[in-house]
Enzyme design. Structure first.
Site, PDB file in Angstrom:
ATOM      1  N   SER A  50      -5.230 -19.607  40.467  1.00 19.67           N
ATOM      2  CA  SER A  50      -6.014 -18.590  39.762  1.00 19.67           C
ATOM      3  C   SER A  50      -5.524 -18.479  38.324  1.00 19.67           C
ATOM      4  O   SER A  50      -4.311 -18.463  38.086  1.00 19.67           O
ATOM      5  CB  SER A  50      -5.838 -17.204  40.403  1.00 19.67           C
ATOM      6  OG  SER A  50      -5.980 -17.268  41.796  1.00 19.67           O
ATOM      7  N   ASP A  79       1.244 -10.653  38.619  1.00 21.47           N
ATOM      8  CA  ASP A  79       0.096 -11.386  39.184  1.00 21.47           C
ATOM      9  C   ASP A  79      -1.019 -10.437  39.634  1.00 21.47           C
ATOM     10  O   ASP A  79      -1.699 -10.692  40.629  1.00 21.47           O
ATOM     11  CB  ASP A  79       0.551 -12.276  40.365  1.00 21.47           C
ATOM     12  CG  ASP A  79       1.626 -13.268  39.962  1.00 21.47           C
ATOM     13  OD1 ASP A  79       1.581 -13.754  38.811  1.00 21.47           O
ATOM     14  OD2 ASP A  79       2.513 -13.547  40.777  1.00 21.47           O
ATOM     15  N   ASN A  81      -2.413 -16.070  32.398  1.00 20.21           N
ATOM     16  CA  ASN A  81      -1.415 -16.830  33.157  1.00 20.21           C
ATOM     17  C   ASN A  81      -2.132 -17.674  34.193  1.00 20.21           C
ATOM     18  O   ASN A  81      -3.250 -17.369  34.592  1.00 20.21           O
ATOM     19  CB  ASN A  81      -0.458 -15.848  33.862  1.00 20.21           C
ATOM     20  CG  ASN A  81       0.635 -16.552  34.640  1.00 20.21           C
ATOM     21  OD1 ASN A  81       1.204 -17.539  34.167  1.00 20.21           O
ATOM     22  ND2 ASN A  81       0.928 -16.068  35.837  1.00 20.21           N
ATOM     23  N   HIS A 123      -1.536 -19.090  38.093  1.00 19.27           N
ATOM     24  CA  HIS A 123      -0.700 -18.815  39.267  1.00 19.27           C
ATOM     25  C   HIS A 123      -1.156 -19.712  40.425  1.00 19.27           C
ATOM     26  O   HIS A 123      -2.357 -19.836  40.668  1.00 19.27           O
ATOM     27  CB  HIS A 123      -0.846 -17.332  39.645  1.00 19.27           C
ATOM     28  CG  HIS A 123      -0.033 -16.951  40.833  1.00 19.27           C
ATOM     29  ND1 HIS A 123       1.328 -16.758  40.768  1.00 19.27           N
ATOM     30  CD2 HIS A 123      -0.385 -16.768  42.136  1.00 19.27           C
ATOM     31  CE1 HIS A 123       1.783 -16.454  41.975  1.00 19.27           C
ATOM     32  NE2 HIS A 123       0.760 -16.452  42.815  1.00 19.27           N
TER      33      HIS A 123
END
Ligand code: GRF
Length: 266
Positions: free
Chosen positions: A139, A148, A110, A112
């Site tokens: 990130s 996260d 992912n 973020h």
């Protein structure tokens, strides 16, 4: 060159998807997008995929009326049609369950908009301004069941400038996101890093990325966060353990002496 196959999961604008589309279009880039999947039927990113000639699928969570398992099964079936090596969440606004992640173990990443582990969750730019941070950024991280929380693959930093508002920060961070995501995919495709057991492994060592820099120059810095050596981390953990153990014994010793003194005085 064999390219790894990506599924890119989106919910909206799809600017990170576009960055991946553009990177994959470059000769020699070691990845290709096999499918784009949106949980929102009207996501702009679907048009980006269609324009690039990439299969664009909708798995609308609203259709499942709160049946998360059903939604994720449909997502799984869709992904499985495309023989995918890596799943890139790019503004995908659904939290994926541990069951789903177990089906695609070590294959989900992912992006973020913060320097994780700081500012998890939503509204990161407002949160950075509220905290008075001088450094901000984005990130790319491994997706784990905790939001996260997975290991950081790489991060890129921007300086928070005087007078910045949320919009200004969001725009500057987004520029870095568009560099970071393709770079993370490139590193994974070329096995410069691998994700194993939920952790980032670099050059054969399980490496935790150190905290991003907080001391900034006058200019924005654009770099991947430095990688701490795994052995050094293990050594420092050992030292810390030894220190805390030692402190416990020392503390115990002091208490013993005080009790003896108390007994003698009495
Ligand atoms: C980005 O800021 C990303 O970091 C976050 O959601 C946003 C998606 O933007 N996870 P886009 O849809 O890629 O333009």
């Amino acid at each position: 060159m064999t390219k790894i196959r990506l599924a890119v999961l989106i919910s909206g604008r799809g600017s990170n998807l576009q960055a991946l589309i553009d990177a994959c279009a470059k000769p020699g880039f070691p990845a290709e997008i096999a499918v784009v999947i949106s949980n929102q039927p009207d996501a702009l990113g679907l048009e980006r995929a269609a324009t690039a000639g990439i299969p664009a699928m909708i798995v609308d969570n609203a259709y499942f009326k709160g049946d998360k398992a059903g939604f994720e099964q449909s997502l799984t079936d869709t992904i499985n049609q495309y023989n995918v090596d890596l799943i890139c969440l790019a503004g995908f606004m659904r939290i994926l369950s541990a069951d789903f992640l177990a089906r695609f173990k070590d294959k989900v990443i992912n992006i973020h908009p913060s320097l994780l582990p700081a500012h998890k969750g939503l509204d990161t730019h407002a949160s950075v301004l509220k905290a008075g941070d001088t450094a901000h950024g984005c990130s790319v991280h491994v997706v784990t069941p905790g939001m996260d929380e997975g290991d950081i693959i790489l991060s890129r930093t921007v300086t928070v400038k005087k007078g910045d508002d949320e919009a200004a920060l969001a725009a500057r961070v987004l520029v870095e996101e568009h560099i970071a995501y393709p770079e993370a995919v490139r590193q994974i495709a070329l096995k410069e890093i691998t994700i194993r057991g939920g952790h980032v492994v670099r050059q054969g060592k399980t490496a935790k990325i150190s905290q991003p820099e907080t001391k900034m120059s006058h200019h924005d810095t654009h770099h991947a966060a430095p990688v701490a050596d795994a052995e050094a981390i293990a050594r420092s953990h050992q030292m810390w353990n030894a220190f805390t153990k030692g402190s416990t014994y020392a503390g115990g010793g002091v208490v013993l002496v005080l009790i003896l003194l108390a007994v003698l005085v009495a």
